[in-house]
Design an enzyme around this catalytic site. Sequence first.
Site, PDB file in Angstrom:
ATOM      1  N   HIS A 158       0.826  -1.220   0.000  1.00 34.10           N
ATOM      2  CA  HIS A 158       0.000   0.000   0.000  1.00 34.10           C
ATOM      3  C   HIS A 158       0.857   1.266   0.000  1.00 34.10           C
ATOM      4  CE1 HIS A 158      -3.532  -2.398   0.440  1.00 34.10           C
ATOM      5  NE2 HIS A 158      -3.257  -2.792   1.662  1.00 34.10           N
ATOM      6  N   ASP A 193      -2.536 -10.721  -2.356  1.00 35.44           N
ATOM      7  CA  ASP A 193      -3.040 -10.252  -1.066  1.00 35.44           C
ATOM      8  C   ASP A 193      -4.552  -9.982  -1.161  1.00 35.44           C
ATOM      9  OD1 ASP A 193      -1.725  -8.728   1.586  1.00 35.44           O
ATOM     10  OD2 ASP A 193      -3.613  -7.817   0.926  1.00 35.44           O
ATOM     11  N   HIS A 195      -6.031  -7.435  -0.276  1.00 37.87           N
ATOM     12  CA  HIS A 195      -6.261  -6.046  -0.661  1.00 37.87           C
ATOM     13  C   HIS A 195      -5.543  -5.714  -1.971  1.00 37.87           C
ATOM     14  CE1 HIS A 195      -6.481  -6.184   3.807  1.00 37.87           C
ATOM     15  NE2 HIS A 195      -7.553  -5.446   3.594  1.00 37.87           N
ATOM     16  N   ASP A 282      -3.889 -12.785   3.763  1.00 36.25           N
ATOM     17  CA  ASP A 282      -5.129 -12.315   4.393  1.00 36.25           C
ATOM     18  C   ASP A 282      -6.374 -12.614   3.560  1.00 36.25           C
ATOM     19  OD1 ASP A 282      -4.078 -10.471   2.629  1.00 36.25           O
ATOM     20  OD2 ASP A 282      -4.212  -8.754   3.975  1.00 36.25           O
TER      21      ASP A 282
HETATM   22 ZN   LIG Z   1      -3.815  -7.113   2.815  1.00 38.32          ZN
END
Ligand SMILES: [Zn+2]
Length: 343
Positions: A158, A193, A195, A282
Amino acid sequence: MKVVFDDIQKLHNPSIFLSSGVAKPNPDQPRRADILLEAAERAGLERVVPADYGLDVIAAVHTPEYIAFLQTIHERWSQIPGASKEVIPNVHPDRRNGSYPQSPVGQAGYHVADTAAPIGAETWQAVKHNAFSATHAAQLVLAGAKSAYALCRPPGHHAFHDMAGGFCFLNNSAIAAQYLRREHERVAIIDVDLHHGNGTQGIFYNRRDVLTVSIHADPTLFYPFFWGHADERGAGDGLGFNLNLPLAIGTGDEGFLAALDRGLERVAAFAPTVIVVALGLDASEADPLAGLSVSTPGFAQIADRIAQLGLPSVIVQEGGYICDPLGDNLTSFLEGFRARHGS
Ligand SMILES: [Zn+2]
């Protein structure tokens, strides 16, 4: 395969983040590293400590003012009377195209996207050595290893050129990819991931030498909200060299693997000579961030399909938070990868 990790990475120990306005314990706890290291060793990996690669490898991806910010902000923040122990922004500049702020409060707003990346006294040391682990894994592959696993914690995907967010400070996957560019014309990053890898996308958005592919929970209703949609395809020279594959919340193994196959088709067409796997765990059905429903055997299948590319591979740890199967999910991935890849 080697696992690259330095104990210094555990010095970053964030306390909280805000979730829907509520302060909660920050899930990126140092204990994640212990669980993941133990799981990597269980999969037969041998631990090595990274060398010191200096700031050049970080500056190849991040801006000078952002690096200076990470190095100095905690000390300057601490001099504000009554300031919190960790740097957490309370201003959020719209579009960030005004003057560069001089005050620590202004700079925190400028360089940190959200409340999930608190900066403590030891954060810079930890994330610097985190970047060295990613670089060292890339160096092992440049030196002839078929694969290497960088146990990066905190995660990195991120983080943009000049902005932290979502538990991330330096973009370890991007740093590894950029380092691999020293000897490889085309590098692909496959991000699995939960996200969207918004920072990685942002860093390479205008480039066609690094293909970015991300499979993730649909950002319409999920972090990082502003990025990760299917119509973000790159810009300028990079148009067509970013592929987002958002999945409906709750998608399990079958749907994830179908999207992965599409992503891997794009990677094969790009014909890279080396890949970076941004390995978030995750997407697990048991992860506390609860977005997708990949099973423990599902991670072995994900690894198996990526390994079928038969390319030298740098695996970089991203998210994956403390839950009962966290370690087993990593072991499953690494064993699945090694079985197919022969590394
Ligand atoms: Zn993540």
